[in-house]
Design an enzyme around this catalytic site. Structure first.
Site, PDB file in Angstrom:
ATOM      1  N   HIS A  11      -5.675   2.474  -4.594  1.00 43.28           N
ATOM      2  CA  HIS A  11      -4.230   1.877  -3.190  1.00 43.28           C
ATOM      3  C   HIS A  11      -4.713   0.355  -3.771  1.00 43.28           C
ATOM      4  O   HIS A  11      -4.634  -0.261  -4.837  1.00 43.28           O
ATOM      5  CB  HIS A  11      -5.661   1.885  -2.186  1.00 43.28           C
ATOM      6  N   HIS A  37      -2.434   1.163   6.660  1.00 43.54           N
ATOM      7  CA  HIS A  37      -2.764   1.120   5.358  1.00 43.54           C
ATOM      8  C   HIS A  37      -3.186   2.730   5.287  1.00 43.54           C
ATOM      9  O   HIS A  37      -3.281   3.319   6.345  1.00 43.54           O
ATOM     10  CB  HIS A  37      -4.089   0.070   4.622  1.00 43.54           C
ATOM     11  N   CYS A  76       0.830  -1.197  -0.246  1.00 42.28           N
ATOM     12  CA  CYS A  76      -0.378   0.165  -0.413  1.00 42.28           C
ATOM     13  C   CYS A  76       0.296   1.059  -0.059  1.00 42.28           C
ATOM     14  O   CYS A  76       0.647   2.203  -1.178  1.00 42.28           O
ATOM     15  CB  CYS A  76      -1.172   0.195   1.221  1.00 42.28           C
TER      16      CYS A  76
END
Length: 402
Positions: A352, A340, A280
């Site tokens: 993402h 994240h 991420c």
């Protein structure tokens, strides 16, 4: 004589308490005064072991303490000795301040020489992949173990790379390399060729963000050189002279979105920070690098840069390019955990890397509403055009050329 009787459970409880007390006393004894100094200075100089090394251990001996360890921070090593002396602590020390110039034969600099180098937590191929770095990236080299080198990337990350990924250089050789004209490769994926022909034999693969020495032009091709001296050609449609690319950069949120969308479908790779695979934060890092910014490696580091935009799910305040952070909020007994990150693209959507690079929505009325990430949303930060010690702009602090 009257003998006092105790129940079985009373005796068990007494044994447990005795055991606990004994363990506590041992722990206190083991926490020697020299180690207290070491731990205190580590919190000052290397609170994040991913970007700073301060690794020392103090062992109690009959006439004081034996202190061994290493650091890449000369000021920290000096402070350690000064503090021990000021406190009157008797010790002998084997303090290694990196780089180990002698062990490296003065080759304390390096340049990545393959399209993408895998950097690992320990000096072995089976160790965890912690990050990647791309061709032409300068690194500091601190020490060698077998065929592995302990290096630090421009974003400060510390890791191990094997000999096949790095061209080691002295400071003089590095200065010479840095003085040369450069080329940046811009296609997500591609290759270099042995001659200026589209059907020529391949020299190596290339990915977006690779930096090579620009030596000449030949028709529709650039002639380039690798850090290890190999020569090749790349089509002009795939790359730009580095300084031209840098001068033409006029980055806004839409440019960031366009870059991110070129990586759509890229598979998730733990530790990945390149078009060969991204986690991420590796995705956001790659997007920003391809737009002239070097940002911290991990989500838990990126969250400490830029300015706060939102922490209440008021997504109306967000603009394209903002970074959204997700995880577990702090409680009375636990710290916040950021795990994240994604990038806002507008219209209540963000892009993402989670499974692969894709777009999700925060629109609670949409059929594809991302409820999972909505529920673990923490806040949004804006880093584009912000001034922060964790953000580097290639136009202001160029790491590839003089």
């Amino acid at each position: 004589m009257k003998i006092k009787k105790y129940s079985f459970w009373t005796l068990v409880l007494a044994a447990v308490l005795a055991s606990c007390n004994e363990k506590t006393e041992t722990t206190v004894e083991e926490k020697n005064e020299a180690q207290v100094v070491i731990d205190s200075l580590k919190n000052v100089y290397a609170p994040d072991g991913r970007v700073a090394l301060f690794d020392f251990e103090a062992k109690k001996e009959t006439d004081g303490f034996n202190i061994e360890g290493e650091t890449n921070l000369p000021e920290a090593a000096k402070d350690l000795e000064n503090t021990l002396n000021q406190k009157g602590i008797k010790y002998t020390a084997n303090i290694q301040t990196l780089p180990d110039a002698e062990g490296l034969e003065n080759q304390t600099m390096g340049v990545i020489k393959i399209s993408v180098a895998n950097l690992r937590e320990e000096p072995r191929h089976a160790a965890q992949l912690v990050t990647q770095t791309t061709l032409g990236m300068p690194v500091k080299v601190y020490k060698k173990q077998g065929s592995w080198y302990y290096i630090q990337t421009p974003d400060g990350y510390l890791a191990w790379v094997d000999y096949g990924g790095i061209q080691n250089m002295t400071k003089e050789q590095f200065a010479d390399w840095k003085s040369k004209d450069k080329l940046i490769y811009l296609n997500p994926y591609g290759k270099s060729l042995k001659s200026a022909k589209n059907d020529a034999e391949v020299v190596s693969d290339l990915v977006a963000g690779d930096i090579l020495e620009l030596t000449a032009e030949q028709g529709n091709f650039y002639e380039i050189a690798y850090p290890d001296g190999r020569t090749a050609f790349v089509p002009k449609t795939d790359a730009k002279p580095y300084k031209t690319w840098l001068a033409d950069l006029d980055v806004d949120g839409e440019e960031l979105v366009m870059t991110g969308e070129k990586l759509m479908g890229l598979p998730y790779l733990w530790g990945g920070t390149s078009p060969k695979g991204v986690d991420c934060s590796g995705f956001t890092k790659t997007v920003y690098f391809l737009n002239g910014m070097v940002i911290p490696r991990d989500a838990s580091q990126q969250v400490h840069t830029g300015v706060l935009v939102d922490s209440t799910r008021n997504f109306e305040n967000l603009v394209a390019g903002d970074l959204l952070f997700f995880g577990r909020p702090a409680t009375d007994s636990t710290k916040e955990r950021v795990i994240h990150v994604g990038m806002w693209i507008g219209d209540h959507k963000f892009i993402h890397s989670m499974g692969d690079v894709h777009i999700s929505t925060m629109d609670t009325t949409a059929t594809d509403f991302d409820e999972y990430n909505y529920n673990r949303y923490l806040r949004t930060k804006r880093i584009l055009n912000e001034k922060d010690k964790g953000l580097q702009y290639l136009k202001e602090e160029d790491i590839f050329t003089e």
